[in-house]
Design an enzyme around this catalytic site. Structure first.
Site, PDB file in Angstrom:
ATOM      1  N   CYS A 150       0.863  -1.188   0.000  1.00 12.84           N
ATOM      2  CA  CYS A 150       0.000   0.000   0.000  1.00 12.84           C
ATOM      3  C   CYS A 150       0.898   1.237   0.000  1.00 12.84           C
ATOM      4  O   CYS A 150       2.080   1.139  -0.348  1.00 12.84           O
ATOM      5  CB  CYS A 150      -0.982  -0.017   1.173  1.00 12.84           C
ATOM      6  SG  CYS A 150      -0.222   0.034   2.809  1.00 12.84           S
ATOM      7  N   ASN A 163       2.324   1.454   4.280  1.00 16.16           N
ATOM      8  CA  ASN A 163       2.668   0.184   4.952  1.00 16.16           C
ATOM      9  C   ASN A 163       2.417   0.263   6.462  1.00 16.16           C
ATOM     10  O   ASN A 163       3.139  -0.333   7.257  1.00 16.16           O
ATOM     11  CB  ASN A 163       4.129  -0.243   4.662  1.00 16.16           C
ATOM     12  CG  ASN A 163       4.459  -1.664   5.113  1.00 16.16           C
ATOM     13  OD1 ASN A 163       5.602  -1.946   5.490  1.00 16.16           O
ATOM     14  ND2 ASN A 163       3.511  -2.573   5.100  1.00 16.16           N
ATOM     15  N   CYS A 183      -1.334   0.830   7.440  1.00 16.77           N
ATOM     16  CA  CYS A 183      -2.777   0.546   7.613  1.00 16.77           C
ATOM     17  C   CYS A 183      -3.221  -0.709   6.870  1.00 16.77           C
ATOM     18  O   CYS A 183      -3.561  -1.715   7.484  1.00 16.77           O
ATOM     19  CB  CYS A 183      -3.615   1.733   7.152  1.00 16.77           C
ATOM     20  SG  CYS A 183      -3.342   3.239   8.111  1.00 16.77           S
ATOM     21  N   ARG A 184      -3.236  -0.670   5.533  1.00 16.88           N
ATOM     22  CA  ARG A 184      -3.832  -1.752   4.758  1.00 16.88           C
ATOM     23  C   ARG A 184      -2.917  -2.956   4.551  1.00 16.88           C
ATOM     24  O   ARG A 184      -3.320  -4.102   4.818  1.00 16.88           O
ATOM     25  CB  ARG A 184      -4.290  -1.222   3.385  1.00 16.88           C
ATOM     26  CG  ARG A 184      -5.452  -0.260   3.478  1.00 16.88           C
ATOM     27  CD  ARG A 184      -5.646   0.517   2.183  1.00 16.88           C
ATOM     28  NE  ARG A 184      -4.538   1.441   1.942  1.00 16.88           N
ATOM     29  CZ  ARG A 184      -4.409   2.204   0.879  1.00 16.88           C
ATOM     30  NH1 ARG A 184      -5.308   2.133  -0.082  1.00 16.88           N
ATOM     31  NH2 ARG A 184      -3.382   3.031   0.761  1.00 16.88           N
ATOM     32  N   SER A 185      -1.685  -2.732   4.047  1.00 14.94           N
ATOM     33  CA  SER A 185      -0.849  -3.906   3.720  1.00 14.94           C
ATOM     34  C   SER A 185      -0.407  -4.707   4.949  1.00 14.94           C
ATOM     35  O   SER A 185      -0.272  -5.932   4.847  1.00 14.94           O
ATOM     36  CB  SER A 185       0.331  -3.526   2.816  1.00 14.94           C
ATOM     37  OG  SER A 185       1.140  -2.547   3.398  1.00 14.94           O
ATOM     38  N   ASP A 238      -8.027   3.925   1.225  1.00 13.00           N
ATOM     39  CA  ASP A 238      -7.065   4.319   2.252  1.00 13.00           C
ATOM     40  C   ASP A 238      -7.841   4.760   3.504  1.00 13.00           C
ATOM     41  O   ASP A 238      -8.585   5.743   3.455  1.00 13.00           O
ATOM     42  CB  ASP A 238      -6.241   5.487   1.692  1.00 13.00           C
ATOM     43  CG  ASP A 238      -5.173   5.947   2.659  1.00 13.00           C
ATOM     44  OD1 ASP A 238      -5.187   5.489   3.823  1.00 13.00           O
ATOM     45  OD2 ASP A 238      -4.338   6.757   2.241  1.00 13.00           O
TER      46      ASP A 238
HETATM   47  P1  4NP Z   1      -1.764   2.810   4.135  1.00 18.45           P
HETATM   48  O1  4NP Z   1      -2.392   4.160   4.719  1.00 18.45           O
HETATM   49  O2  4NP Z   1      -1.259   3.145   2.760  1.00 18.45           O
HETATM   50  O3  4NP Z   1      -2.917   1.875   4.102  1.00 18.45           O
HETATM   51  O4  4NP Z   1      -0.669   2.392   5.092  1.00 18.45           O
HETATM   52  C1  4NP Z   1      -1.673   5.340   4.815  1.00 18.45           C
HETATM   53  C2  4NP Z   1      -0.883   5.570   5.922  1.00 18.45           C
HETATM   54  C3  4NP Z   1      -0.184   6.759   6.051  1.00 18.45           C
HETATM   55  C4  4NP Z   1      -0.303   7.727   5.067  1.00 18.45           C
HETATM   56  C5  4NP Z   1      -1.082   7.493   3.955  1.00 18.45           C
HETATM   57  C6  4NP Z   1      -1.760   6.295   3.835  1.00 18.45           C
HETATM   58  N1  4NP Z   1       0.365   8.939   5.207  1.00 18.45           N
HETATM   59  O5  4NP Z   1       0.170   9.835   4.352  1.00 18.45           O
HETATM   60  O6  4NP Z   1       1.139   9.129   6.159  1.00 18.45           O
END
Ligand code: 4NP
Length: 149
Positions: free
Chosen positions: A7, A10, A12-14, A120
């Site tokens: 994602c 790295n 939240c989702r992955s 996201d």
């Molecule tokens: P992820 O979510 O891609 O599912 O881990 C996010 C976590 C942090 C951020 C964006 C998306 N960020 O902008 O810090």
């Protein structure tokens, strides 16, 4: 067989996708890892909201640490799953060969959902994490069944 979940952050989702798929497959045969295309959170544990929703479903992802996706991951993994189209584009942008490109898929392309992307949830409420958990869980059921064959 080695599978990489990717994602943006790295956190939240992955990490959820890594923990969920690991819980459904035999670790002696199938290796699962995760990475992010951005480096904001490198070295950090997953978001507390992801840790919590995983824990509520009997999965411990708290010991995972964030790392960045690199082109060498194309050599180390057989299948690379992107959570959304933006992640997909970022990964494909690093591909060096046709073989690299062919390893990359959208996670939800494995199941027949109206949504084609895992949204996201970073700026979302708690509901967002539960919805994301269920989407990833459904896709991982299909992936695990196929890999175990
Ligand atoms: P992820 O979510 O891609 O599912 O881990 C996010 C976590 C942090 C951020 C964006 C998306 N960020 O902008 O810090």
């Amino acid at each position: 067989m080695k599978v990489l979940m990717v994602c943006l952050g790295n956190i939240c989702r992955s990490p959820l996708a890594e923990g969920i798929l690991k819980s459904k497959v035999d670790s002696a045969y199938i290796k699962v890892d995760s990475a992010g295309t951005a480096s904001y959170h490198v070295g950090n544990p997953p978001d507390p909201r992801s840790i919590k929703v995983a824990q509520e479903n009997g999965i411990d992802i708290s010991k995972q640490r964030c790392r960045k996706f690199t082109a060498s991951d194309f050599d180390r993994f057989d299948l690379i799953y992107a959570m959304d189209k933006s992640n997909y584009g970022n990964i494909i942008g690093l591909a060096r060969t046709k073989e690299d490109t062919e390893k990359v898929r959208l996670l939800l392309s494995e199941i027949d959902l109206d949504d084609k992307e895992v949204p996201d949830p970073y700026y979302d409420s708690r509901d967002g994490f539960e919805k994301v958990y269920r989407m990833i869980d459904q896709a991982c059921d299909v992936i695990a069944a196929r890999l175990e064959k």
